[in-house]
Motif scaffolding. Structure first.
Motif: not given
Length: 281
Positions: A148-152, A175-188
């Motif tokens: 999923a990260m590769s496809e992203l 992806i949305i279950d991972e707190p650290f990833l979600m911290t940077y979803i808006q910058p992404l």
């Protein structure tokens, strides 16, 4: 949480690994790394970025002499996260990749999560390096969450905003279950929209803010803010006609951070120089 007790213990351990002049005794490098590893984790728990920035370089100096992947995995991961908080995506990518490599070498299950962070940092850094090309990463080639990260990442490279959002919001991708990833979803998301915006403007000499907003699912003010940042960062050569709601692309609308366009700029400079020489004769 007994942070004071941990702090006192760390100071006592440090004293046992110091020379009479107060400097670290590098002959006790293994112990020092373990102590700094605990201190770094304490800094993370207390959100003490200032102290973290003072400690972290010391661990890298010790790493040249002694390298235990079990310890260095933790240290490099926390260092990568420190750089992420500063929006220093390139250094974050390097540190998180080293963390992943160390975790993998040590057989630590943190390797999988850390690989996700590596991919996140590579997207934010707009890195041309493919994290999945590494030998260590190929172990996870069939893992659904890593796929999923590769496809992203592929959707970012393809400027496919709809696919990007679909992958992001699909629950089974976690992806949305991972707190650290979600911290940077808006910058992404912002990075994704910047890429799409640059791509949308390529065919035009002039394009409306309304059209760009529709394609990006943003209002005109949000589009204008994106454009301003891209222009200031010299990633887009354009001006904004606020009165009439247009973006006017200049003659050489180049992606200045693109290797291909950097090469074109160098070729153009050589051509101009040759023309000047020719004219002088």
């Amino acid at each position: 949480k007994r942070y004071n007790d941990v702090d006192r213990l760390i100071n006592e351990l440090k004293l046992s690994c110091q020379l009479p002049n107060g400097n670290d005794d590098l002959t006790k490098g293994t112990y020092l790394l373990e102590i700094y590893c605990i201190e770094i984790q304490l800094c993370t728990a207390k959100n003490d970025l200032v102290r973290m920035k003072l400690i972290y370089p010391k661990t890298l100096n010790l790493n040249s002499a002694v390298s235990d992947p079990r310890i260095m995995g933790i240290i490099r991961e926390e260092g990568g996260k420190m750089y992420m908080t500063e929006n220093n995506w390139d250094d974050a990518y390097n540190e998180l990749y080293e963390a992943f490599r160390n975790y993998q070498e040590a057989g630590n299950s943190r390797a999988k999560s850390c690989l996700k962070y590596v991919v996140l940092a590579s997207m934010l850094a707009l890195s041309d390096i493919n994290p999945f090309a590494a030998r260590e990463a190929k172990v996870y080639a069939d893992d659904k969450e890593i796929l999923a990260m590769s496809e992203l990442r592929q959707s970012l490279e393809a400027n496919d905003l709809d696919r990007f959002e679909s992958i992001l919001n699909k629950k089974s991708n976690r992806i949305i279950d991972e707190p650290f990833l979600m911290t940077y979803i808006q910058p992404l998301r912002r990075r994704m929209r910047e890429q799409v915006l640059i791509n949308l403007t390529k065919p035009y000499q002039k394009v409306t803010l309304k059209y760009l907003g529709k394609e990006l699912n943003l209002n005109e003010n949000e589009v204008e803010l994106l454009l301003v940042d891209l222009i200031l960062d010299e990633r887009l050569s354009a001006s904004i006609d606020q009165t009439n709601g247009y973006v006017i692309l200049t003659k050489n609308n180049l992606l200045l951070n693109s290797n291909e366009n950097k090469l074109l700029r160098v070729i153009n400079q050589w051509t101009d120089a040759l023309n000047e020489v020719t004219e002088s004769y």
